[in-house]
Design a protein around this motif. Structure first.
Motif, PDB file in Angstrom:
ATOM      1  N   LEU A 126       0.716  -1.149  -0.066  1.00  0.00           N
ATOM      2  CA  LEU A 126       0.058   0.092  -0.052  1.00  0.00           C
ATOM      3  C   LEU A 126       0.800   1.205   0.115  1.00  0.00           C
ATOM      4  O   LEU A 126       0.673   2.227  -0.527  1.00  0.00           O
ATOM      5  CB  LEU A 126      -0.799   0.144   1.320  1.00  0.00           C
ATOM      6  CG  LEU A 126      -2.038  -1.083   1.223  1.00  0.00           C
ATOM      7  CD1 LEU A 126      -2.765  -1.166   2.594  1.00  0.00           C
ATOM      8  CD2 LEU A 126      -3.019  -0.917   0.073  1.00  0.00           C
TER       9      LEU A 126
ATOM     10  N   SER B   9      -2.267   2.549  -9.409  1.00  0.00           N
ATOM     11  CA  SER B   9      -3.616   2.563  -8.378  1.00  0.00           C
ATOM     12  C   SER B   9      -4.598   1.327  -8.457  1.00  0.00           C
ATOM     13  O   SER B   9      -5.157   0.945  -7.559  1.00  0.00           O
ATOM     14  CB  SER B   9      -4.527   3.704  -9.089  1.00  0.00           C
ATOM     15  OG  SER B   9      -4.742   3.501 -10.455  1.00  0.00           O
ATOM     16  N   ILE B  10      -4.377   0.568  -9.545  1.00  0.00           N
ATOM     17  CA  ILE B  10      -5.128  -0.545  -9.729  1.00  0.00           C
ATOM     18  C   ILE B  10      -4.347  -1.724  -8.785  1.00  0.00           C
ATOM     19  O   ILE B  10      -5.020  -2.423  -8.189  1.00  0.00           O
ATOM     20  CB  ILE B  10      -4.929  -1.048 -11.194  1.00  0.00           C
ATOM     21  CG1 ILE B  10      -5.781  -0.365 -12.270  1.00  0.00           C
ATOM     22  CG2 ILE B  10      -5.411  -2.610 -11.201  1.00  0.00           C
ATOM     23  CD1 ILE B  10      -5.710  -0.843 -13.569  1.00  0.00           C
TER      24      ILE B  10
ATOM     25  N   SER C 107      -5.144  -0.848  -5.137  1.00  0.00           N
ATOM     26  CA  SER C 107      -6.819  -1.131  -4.888  1.00  0.00           C
ATOM     27  C   SER C 107      -6.515  -2.330  -4.804  1.00  0.00           C
ATOM     28  O   SER C 107      -7.641  -3.062  -3.980  1.00  0.00           O
ATOM     29  CB  SER C 107      -7.461  -0.573  -5.926  1.00  0.00           C
ATOM     30  OG  SER C 107      -7.471   0.964  -5.928  1.00  0.00           O
ATOM     31  N   LEU C 108      -6.310  -3.414  -5.592  1.00  0.00           N
ATOM     32  CA  LEU C 108      -6.228  -4.843  -5.711  1.00  0.00           C
ATOM     33  C   LEU C 108      -5.788  -5.394  -4.322  1.00  0.00           C
ATOM     34  O   LEU C 108      -6.187  -6.410  -3.834  1.00  0.00           O
ATOM     35  CB  LEU C 108      -5.532  -5.444  -7.018  1.00  0.00           C
ATOM     36  CG  LEU C 108      -5.602  -7.022  -6.906  1.00  0.00           C
ATOM     37  CD1 LEU C 108      -7.147  -7.510  -7.112  1.00  0.00           C
ATOM     38  CD2 LEU C 108      -4.934  -7.392  -8.387  1.00  0.00           C
TER      39      LEU C 108
ATOM     40  N   ALA D 208      -5.582  -3.802  -1.247  1.00  0.00           N
ATOM     41  CA  ALA D 208      -6.373  -3.499  -0.250  1.00  0.00           C
ATOM     42  C   ALA D 208      -7.647  -4.399  -0.365  1.00  0.00           C
ATOM     43  O   ALA D 208      -8.056  -4.843   0.569  1.00  0.00           O
ATOM     44  CB  ALA D 208      -6.852  -2.201  -0.401  1.00  0.00           C
ATOM     45  N   TRP D 209      -8.451  -4.652  -1.439  1.00  0.00           N
ATOM     46  CA  TRP D 209      -9.336  -5.440  -1.721  1.00  0.00           C
ATOM     47  C   TRP D 209      -9.178  -7.136  -1.424  1.00  0.00           C
ATOM     48  O   TRP D 209     -10.019  -7.605  -0.535  1.00  0.00           O
ATOM     49  CB  TRP D 209      -9.939  -5.389  -2.952  1.00  0.00           C
ATOM     50  CG  TRP D 209     -11.136  -6.175  -3.307  1.00  0.00           C
ATOM     51  CD1 TRP D 209     -12.558  -5.960  -2.834  1.00  0.00           C
ATOM     52  CD2 TRP D 209     -11.088  -7.561  -3.879  1.00  0.00           C
ATOM     53  NE1 TRP D 209     -13.311  -7.155  -3.261  1.00  0.00           N
ATOM     54  CE2 TRP D 209     -12.565  -8.071  -3.830  1.00  0.00           C
ATOM     55  CE3 TRP D 209     -10.074  -8.372  -4.614  1.00  0.00           C
ATOM     56  CZ2 TRP D 209     -12.854  -9.443  -4.427  1.00  0.00           C
ATOM     57  CZ3 TRP D 209     -10.149  -9.553  -4.946  1.00  0.00           C
ATOM     58  CH2 TRP D 209     -11.633 -10.174  -4.924  1.00  0.00           C
TER      59      TRP D 209
ATOM     60  N   ASN E   9     -10.068  -1.463   7.323  1.00  0.00           N
ATOM     61  CA  ASN E   9     -10.381  -0.438   6.457  1.00  0.00           C
ATOM     62  C   ASN E   9      -9.624   0.900   6.849  1.00  0.00           C
ATOM     63  O   ASN E   9      -9.339   1.792   5.992  1.00  0.00           O
ATOM     64  CB  ASN E   9     -11.767  -0.454   6.018  1.00  0.00           C
ATOM     65  CG  ASN E   9     -12.049  -1.464   5.035  1.00  0.00           C
ATOM     66  OD1 ASN E   9     -11.153  -2.110   4.384  1.00  0.00           O
ATOM     67  ND2 ASN E   9     -13.272  -1.755   4.810  1.00  0.00           N
TER      68      ASN E   9
ATOM     69  N   PHE F 234      -6.240   1.332   6.073  1.00  0.00           N
ATOM     70  CA  PHE F 234      -6.090   1.593   4.643  1.00  0.00           C
ATOM     71  C   PHE F 234      -6.162   3.128   4.587  1.00  0.00           C
ATOM     72  O   PHE F 234      -5.389   3.718   3.768  1.00  0.00           O
ATOM     73  CB  PHE F 234      -7.081   0.984   3.653  1.00  0.00           C
ATOM     74  CG  PHE F 234      -6.945  -0.469   3.776  1.00  0.00           C
ATOM     75  CD1 PHE F 234      -5.795  -1.182   4.098  1.00  0.00           C
ATOM     76  CD2 PHE F 234      -8.172  -1.291   3.329  1.00  0.00           C
ATOM     77  CE1 PHE F 234      -5.467  -2.542   3.736  1.00  0.00           C
ATOM     78  CE2 PHE F 234      -8.053  -2.753   3.285  1.00  0.00           C
ATOM     79  CZ  PHE F 234      -6.839  -3.301   3.551  1.00  0.00           C
TER      80      PHE F 234
ATOM     81  N   PHE G  88      -3.523   5.950   3.302  1.00  0.00           N
ATOM     82  CA  PHE G  88      -3.623   6.833   2.359  1.00  0.00           C
ATOM     83  C   PHE G  88      -3.430   8.323   2.625  1.00  0.00           C
ATOM     84  O   PHE G  88      -2.761   9.122   1.714  1.00  0.00           O
ATOM     85  CB  PHE G  88      -4.830   6.687   1.614  1.00  0.00           C
ATOM     86  CG  PHE G  88      -5.428   7.734   0.591  1.00  0.00           C
ATOM     87  CD1 PHE G  88      -4.877   7.443  -0.598  1.00  0.00           C
ATOM     88  CD2 PHE G  88      -6.276   8.827   1.017  1.00  0.00           C
ATOM     89  CE1 PHE G  88      -5.320   8.438  -1.677  1.00  0.00           C
ATOM     90  CE2 PHE G  88      -6.702   9.712   0.262  1.00  0.00           C
ATOM     91  CZ  PHE G  88      -6.059   9.621  -1.184  1.00  0.00           C
TER      92      PHE G  88
ATOM     93  N   SER H 235      -1.129  -8.136  -7.203  1.00  0.00           N
ATOM     94  CA  SER H 235      -1.035  -6.570  -6.978  1.00  0.00           C
ATOM     95  C   SER H 235       0.414  -6.099  -6.528  1.00  0.00           C
ATOM     96  O   SER H 235       0.550  -5.192  -7.236  1.00  0.00           O
ATOM     97  CB  SER H 235      -1.885  -6.384  -5.655  1.00  0.00           C
ATOM     98  OG  SER H 235      -1.489  -6.672  -4.573  1.00  0.00           O
TER      99      SER H 235
END
Length: 373
Positions: free
Chosen positions: A142, A173-174, A177-178, A180-181, A199, A202, A206, A343
């Motif tokens: 991250l 960014s992809i 995001s992957l 984190a998901w 979350n 996260f 950020f 990711s």
């Protein structure tokens, strides 16, 4: 490289033959080249050892402490700040300037205050994120999305970017995001928790990344105006931030007591085999290793920031984080899901594309403004 001195005969001196005149010039060229290239090679070697050696080895001690108690993040940050402030004070000490005996600073203190607040907040947020059930490997992934926030902050500061750089940031960014998901899905499945507490972690990372990008550009502008005063930055960013830890003292004291109760670790003192084995709490030993390696890491990063742009710093640190991720997986047996591994590949691959893309330039209006100044 400084200009070569002009070799002209002095007044009243006899001139030498034409065959002998090129010799001193050639010697000066060789000497200047050797000094310049040698110092550059030495500086590059020092930065590489400090960043990759210090930062990567720091991961081992950090994860050992976090696995013992995830809420130790603030204590780790405070001990790091205290150690670097003490060592920095030794370098900045000037006995002719009572009562604090600080050497005169080149950069105005009011400008460092912005750096201090940003640096303190970033470090506390990054380490506090571990309290929200985020693993060290995912934390690394991250934080590797720093190029995204660096580009956004740079754009608002007047920089333009090529299509390749924009594409690389889109991939970043992809990838982030992957990661984190995937981590969110894995934790929800394993713990059966309907409340995705992680979350919040996260979000904390950020915010820290946004502030880190702002600080990088601000530091770059400071060095451009006042010169690469990285030692001064390192000292003031740590010593003046110490009072900000006062609200966290009760919790840090409890964490320190818990660390002191950890399993003793036997240490052999080098060149003193006749002495009995020294036993220290294992977590306190890890804390000491963490502080020393973080000190080396921060010195390397500040030295790099003084000689490179914020963008270059971000890319090199992304590569360092990839090595840290691999070390974390190997040393602690961390298992990552297929999506998380994918990711990581996307994030660090995009960082590689970003590094070979054309360098960002200032917008024409900004360039004109700088010329007027």
């Amino acid at each position: 490289m400084e200009p070569l001195p002009k070799l002209t005969p002095a007044k009243g001196a006899q001139s030498t033959s034409s065959k002998a005149s090129p010799s001193p010039t050639l010697a000066n060229v060789v000497r200047h080249f050797a000094v310049d290239s040698g110092s550059t090679l030495f500086a590059t070697t020092v930065m590489t050892v400090l960043i990759f050696g210090g930062c990567c080895s720091n991961v081992y001690a950090l994860e050992a402490i976090i696995n013992f108690e995830p809420t130790n993040g603030t204590l780790i940050t405070f001990v790091q700040f205290l150690f670097i402030a003490i060592t920095g004070y030794v370098a900045q000490f000037d006995k002719t300037r009572p009562p604090f005996f600080f050497a005169p600073n080149v950069v105005p203190l009011r400008r460092w205050l912005v750096n201090i607040l940003l640096f303190f907040t970033i470090n506390v947020l990054n380490n506090h994120a571990f309290s929200y059930n985020i693993s060290v490997p995912v934390h690394i992934i991250l934080r590797s999305g720093g190029s995204i926030t660096t580009m956004a902050a740079g754009y608002f500061c007047g920089k333009t970017y090529s299509r390749i750089q924009v594409f690389a940031v889109f991939l970043l960014s992809i990838g982030v995001s992957l990661a984190a998901w995937s981590d969110s899905k894995d934790k929800k499945t394993s713990e059966g928790s309907a409340e995705p507490v992680f979350n919040v972690g996260f979000l904390i990372i950020f915010v820290a990344q946004v502030l880190s990008s702002v600080m990088g550009l601000y530091t770059e502008a400071t060095y451009r105006k006042y010169g690469p005063q990285w030692k001064e930055n390192l000292f003031y960013a740590h010593i003046l931030a110490l009072p900000l830890f006062l609200p966290f003292m009760p919790s840090m004291r409890r964490n320190l007591v818990e660390l002191s109760k950890s399993t003793p670790l036997e240490l052999n003192i080098p060149f003193a085999s006749s002495l009995p084995l020294t036993r220290v709490p294992s977590q306190l030993a890890y804390l000491a290793v963490n502080v020393l390696t973080q000190y080396a890491c921060i010195r390397g990063v500040n030295l790099l920031a003084a000689n490179a742009s914020a963008l270059t710093v971000t890319i090199i640190l992304s590569i360092r984080k990839l090595i840290s991720l691999l070390l974390s997986i190997w040393l602690f047996g961390n298992t990552l899901s297929v999506n998380t591994l994918l990711s990581a590949i996307v994030v660090f691959g995009a960082a590689g594309i970003y590094s070979v893309a054309p360098k960002p330039t200032l917008k024409p209006a900004v360039v004109e403004d700088k010329k007027k100044v």
